[in-house]
Design an enzyme around this catalytic site. Structure first.
Site, PDB file in Angstrom:
ATOM      1  N   TYR A  74     -26.183 -22.509  34.703  1.00 40.12           N
ATOM      2  CA  TYR A  74     -26.950 -21.646  33.804  1.00 40.12           C
ATOM      3  C   TYR A  74     -28.377 -22.151  33.644  1.00 40.12           C
ATOM      4  O   TYR A  74     -29.341 -21.390  33.797  1.00 40.12           O
ATOM      5  CB  TYR A  74     -26.264 -21.554  32.441  1.00 40.12           C
ATOM      6  CG  TYR A  74     -27.059 -20.769  31.426  1.00 40.12           C
ATOM      7  CD1 TYR A  74     -27.201 -19.391  31.550  1.00 40.12           C
ATOM      8  CD2 TYR A  74     -27.682 -21.407  30.349  1.00 40.12           C
ATOM      9  CE1 TYR A  74     -27.939 -18.660  30.625  1.00 40.12           C
ATOM     10  CE2 TYR A  74     -28.423 -20.683  29.424  1.00 40.12           C
ATOM     11  CZ  TYR A  74     -28.540 -19.316  29.561  1.00 40.12           C
ATOM     12  OH  TYR A  74     -29.273 -18.606  28.651  1.00 40.12           O
ATOM     13  N   LYS A 101     -32.174 -20.519  34.555  1.00 37.80           N
ATOM     14  CA  LYS A 101     -33.225 -20.269  33.563  1.00 37.80           C
ATOM     15  C   LYS A 101     -34.478 -21.099  33.842  1.00 37.80           C
ATOM     16  O   LYS A 101     -35.600 -20.636  33.587  1.00 37.80           O
ATOM     17  CB  LYS A 101     -32.692 -20.524  32.144  1.00 37.80           C
ATOM     18  CG  LYS A 101     -31.654 -19.502  31.696  1.00 37.80           C
ATOM     19  CD  LYS A 101     -32.191 -18.071  31.795  1.00 37.80           C
ATOM     20  CE  LYS A 101     -31.202 -17.027  31.316  1.00 37.80           C
ATOM     21  NZ  LYS A 101     -31.714 -15.647  31.440  1.00 37.80           N
ATOM     22  N   ASN A 111     -33.445  -8.427  31.325  1.00 38.36           N
ATOM     23  CA  ASN A 111     -32.580  -9.013  30.313  1.00 38.36           C
ATOM     24  C   ASN A 111     -31.173  -9.308  30.826  1.00 38.36           C
ATOM     25  O   ASN A 111     -30.491 -10.179  30.291  1.00 38.36           O
ATOM     26  CB  ASN A 111     -32.506  -8.059  29.105  1.00 38.36           C
ATOM     27  CG  ASN A 111     -31.405  -8.423  28.147  1.00 38.36           C
ATOM     28  OD1 ASN A 111     -31.470  -9.438  27.464  1.00 38.36           O
ATOM     29  ND2 ASN A 111     -30.368  -7.593  28.083  1.00 38.36           N
ATOM     30  N   SER A 120     -35.678 -15.459  29.206  1.00 38.22           N
ATOM     31  CA  SER A 120     -35.229 -16.777  29.632  1.00 38.22           C
ATOM     32  C   SER A 120     -34.335 -17.326  28.521  1.00 38.22           C
ATOM     33  O   SER A 120     -33.412 -16.651  28.074  1.00 38.22           O
ATOM     34  CB  SER A 120     -36.445 -17.679  29.910  1.00 38.22           C
ATOM     35  OG  SER A 120     -36.046 -18.983  30.255  1.00 38.22           O
ATOM     36  N   ASP A 163     -26.961  -2.039  38.387  1.00 38.46           N
ATOM     37  CA  ASP A 163     -26.296  -3.325  38.552  1.00 38.46           C
ATOM     38  C   ASP A 163     -27.264  -4.204  39.329  1.00 38.46           C
ATOM     39  O   ASP A 163     -27.656  -3.846  40.449  1.00 38.46           O
ATOM     40  CB  ASP A 163     -24.983  -3.142  39.314  1.00 38.46           C
ATOM     41  CG  ASP A 163     -24.203  -4.443  39.480  1.00 38.46           C
ATOM     42  OD1 ASP A 163     -24.781  -5.535  39.313  1.00 38.46           O
ATOM     43  OD2 ASP A 163     -22.990  -4.362  39.802  1.00 38.46           O
ATOM     44  N   LYS A 198     -39.295  -6.571  42.029  1.00 36.79           N
ATOM     45  CA  LYS A 198     -39.901  -6.064  43.264  1.00 36.79           C
ATOM     46  C   LYS A 198     -39.876  -4.537  43.319  1.00 36.79           C
ATOM     47  O   LYS A 198     -40.796  -3.914  43.849  1.00 36.79           O
ATOM     48  CB  LYS A 198     -39.172  -6.632  44.485  1.00 36.79           C
ATOM     49  CG  LYS A 198     -39.623  -8.026  44.898  1.00 36.79           C
ATOM     50  CD  LYS A 198     -39.123  -8.371  46.292  1.00 36.79           C
ATOM     51  CE  LYS A 198     -39.785  -7.504  47.344  1.00 36.79           C
ATOM     52  NZ  LYS A 198     -39.323  -7.835  48.714  1.00 36.79           N
TER      53      LYS A 198
END
Length: 272
Positions: free
Chosen positions: A146, A150, A81, A132, A54, A114
């Site tokens: 949103y 992006k 994703n 993206s 998650d 990271k």
């Protein structure tokens, strides 16, 4: 030795199609999702590790990255994703929902990246592919949250590429157009407050336009193909569009001035 890809948001849509494609191509796949106990298809495939991740849970990120390394020895590609789209008048969103949108689409992406970067740096290689959207190059009405996320992913990716080049890594961005996934369902968080009368014509325009736009949506498998290309073409190319609508819109955005392009979007949504 087979290469390995780690995919976030692999329970459906683009993530799942990408997991299946890379498996067919002979890769090891770490397919991650929030509820792996509900997955029945990917768990049947050899050399596919289905694991809980998650992006809002740092411990789950670190645990899955470690598990993937232990099982397959090396991670070669990270596909960020996981994400969703929050649409609606900004005034209608609670602060909690605003924070969740940015935590999922931006902070979660950074946390996963990271966690993998030390491994890539040690191996002096690694490709980060960030999903993206054409929504990272242009905007639609009521998409302040949103599109904000992006646009952030685009900037993060481009800047991070300078860093990972120092040890032989690469960052790539895949920009899909309208894709036939569940973006209009569970991946679409729409908020509205009907007492905010000034925004209701805009809300009606958006809801009327979405089915028309979705009618020409590309299949999720098309995006998976583009992701595979980005992972394997060996090029220094950063951006990859996915879908004919994406290609046309991005090209128009490059060529047209702001007023002309924005008026074109207004016309598409019946606002002028």
């Amino acid at each position: 030795m087979n290469k390995t890809i780690l995919i976030t948001g692999a329970s459906s849509g683009i993530g799942k199609e990408t997991a299946k494609l890379f498996h067919v191509k002979g890769w090891n796949v770490i397919a991650t999702m929030r509820n792996p106990e509900n997955e029945t298809e990917l768990t049947q495939l050899q050399n596919v590790l289905v694991s809980r991740l998650d992006v809002l849970d740092l411990q789950s990120i670190e645990s899955t990255v470690a598990e993937g390394q232990q099982k397959f020895g090396k991670i070669d590609v990270l596909l960020n994703n996981a994400g969703y789209g929050a649409y609606g008048p900004l005034e209608s969103f609670s602060r909690e929902k605003i924070v969740r949108q940015f935590n999922t689409n931006v902070i979660g992406l950074l946390d996963v990246t990271k966690a993998v970067l030390p491994h890539f740096r040690q191996n002096k290689s690694g490709i980060i592919i960030n999903v993206s959207s054409i929504g990272g190059k242009m905007t639609f009405p009521l998409g302040a949250l949103y599109h904000g996320t992006k646009f952030a992913v685009e900037g993060i990716s481009e800047a991070l590429n300078y860093e990972v080049e120092q040890f032989g890594g690469k960052v790539k961005i895949v920009e899909p157009g309208m894709i036939a996934t569940d973006f209009g369902g569970r991946s679409f968080d729409f908020s509205n407050d009907e007492t905010l009368l000034e925004y209701q014509p805009l809300v009606e325009s958006l809801m009327s336009a979405l089915p028309v736009m979705s009618a020409n949506a590309s299949p999720a498998g098309l995006v998976a193909d583009v992701i595979y290309e980005a992972a394997t073409d060996g090029k220094n190319q950063i951006r990859y569009t996915a879908g004919e609508d994406a290609r046309m819109l991005v090209e128009n955005r490059k060529q047209l001035d702001d007023n002309t392009f924005i008026n074109g979007i207004k016309t598409q949504f019946g606002l002028i």
